[in-house]
Enzyme design. Structure first.
Site, PDB file in Angstrom:
ATOM      1  N   CYS A  79       0.825  -1.230   0.089  1.00  0.00           N
ATOM      2  CA  CYS A  79      -0.011  -0.070  -0.048  1.00  0.00           C
ATOM      3  C   CYS A  79       1.003   1.176  -0.041  1.00  0.00           C
ATOM      4  O   CYS A  79       1.610   1.558  -1.256  1.00  0.00           O
ATOM      5  CB  CYS A  79      -0.867  -0.033   1.149  1.00  0.00           C
ATOM      6  SG  CYS A  79      -2.337   1.167   0.987  1.00  0.00           S
ATOM      7  N   HIS A 187      -4.159  -4.502   0.174  1.00  0.00           N
ATOM      8  CA  HIS A 187      -3.659  -4.784   1.779  1.00  0.00           C
ATOM      9  C   HIS A 187      -3.462  -6.431   1.718  1.00  0.00           C
ATOM     10  O   HIS A 187      -4.612  -7.123   1.861  1.00  0.00           O
ATOM     11  CB  HIS A 187      -4.720  -4.316   2.600  1.00  0.00           C
ATOM     12  CG  HIS A 187      -4.470  -2.843   2.927  1.00  0.00           C
ATOM     13  ND1 HIS A 187      -3.677  -2.361   3.599  1.00  0.00           N
ATOM     14  CD2 HIS A 187      -5.103  -1.737   2.351  1.00  0.00           C
ATOM     15  CE1 HIS A 187      -3.512  -1.194   3.665  1.00  0.00           C
ATOM     16  NE2 HIS A 187      -4.504  -0.741   2.995  1.00  0.00           N
ATOM     17  N   GLU A 189      -2.497  -8.094   4.153  1.00  0.00           N
ATOM     18  CA  GLU A 189      -3.137  -8.632   5.496  1.00  0.00           C
ATOM     19  C   GLU A 189      -4.635  -8.743   5.653  1.00  0.00           C
ATOM     20  O   GLU A 189      -5.209  -9.346   6.578  1.00  0.00           O
ATOM     21  CB  GLU A 189      -2.587  -7.774   6.454  1.00  0.00           C
ATOM     22  CG  GLU A 189      -2.936  -6.325   6.544  1.00  0.00           C
ATOM     23  CD  GLU A 189      -2.591  -5.355   5.530  1.00  0.00           C
ATOM     24  OE1 GLU A 189      -2.761  -4.304   5.826  1.00  0.00           O
ATOM     25  OE2 GLU A 189      -1.787  -5.674   4.658  1.00  0.00           O
TER      26      GLU A 189
END
Length: 212
Positions: A79, A187, A189
């Site tokens: 990001c 992202h 995660e």
């Protein structure tokens, strides 16, 4: 062990939890000594380019990142980390790290989806990848996989570095890099199994390099 760079830019804890879910040893750190001995560095982030660069410069972490790349240490930007690896960002009109040739630009406010409906900025939600060059990082992904995006700016790296694109209002680069230096706009995660697969791929590459 992977090091997650701490530079006051957001989502380090979420990345740590994702790695721990995979059973990967990791630490969140700004210590150059720890960063230097890690098998690889993850460079995540949310927030503004100007604030992030101010902190990186004031702490000397900008030089630490350049040294890591120069020494062949694997690095993965996520990001904001993906954006400020480039040379310049329209956000805050900021000269960024310059590790990768390219720039970061803002989405136009009048973008439209393919069906003609508005494409609001920031881009928030799940989108797929058009993989141009899978390489080690994207190996084993289901072509239908979707990833979670939250961003108002998109990256425009040197064309030969583009690995995948995504369409939202326009086509933009969502993954770029080469073996040992990669960056993703979405992202990892927060992207479920596909995101975890990319993190696992990165770790396996780091292990191979460390023990070669």
């Amino acid at each position: 062990m992977l090091a997650i760079l701490e530079y006051r830019a957001g989502n380090q804890t979420s990345v740590r939890r994702a790695l721990e879910h995979l059973g990967i040893s990791c630490t969140v750190t700004a210590d150059p000594a720890v960063l230097g001995t890690a098998e690889g560095i993850i460079f995540p982030g949310v927030g503004a380019a100007g604030q992030a660069m101010e902190h990186l410069r004031s702490t000397g972490l900008d030089a630490v990142l350049r040294q890591a790349i120069d020494s062949g240490q694997p690095l993965l930007g996520i990001c904001l980390g993906c954006q400020i690896l480039l040379e310049h960002s329209e956000e805050n009109n900021e000269d960024t790290l310059g590790i990768v040739p390219g720039r970061c630009l803002r989405f136009a406010d009048d973008m439209r989806q393919e069906d003609g409906t508005p494409a609001p900025v920031p881009h928030m939600g799940w989108n797929s990848l058009h993989v141009r060059r899978a390489g080690r990082l994207l190996a084993g992904l289901d072509p239908a996989s979707e990833f979670y995006f939250v961003h108002s700016y998109f990256v425009e790296p040197a064309p030969e570095l583009v690995m995948a694109t995504t369409t939202y209002g326009r086509e933009f680069c969502s993954v770029y890099g080469r073996d040992g230096l990669w960056a993703v706009q979405f992202h990892l995660e927060k992207s479920g199994r596909p995101g975890l697969r990319i993190l696992q791929n990165f770790y396996e590459y780091c292990r191979e390099v460390r023990h070669a």
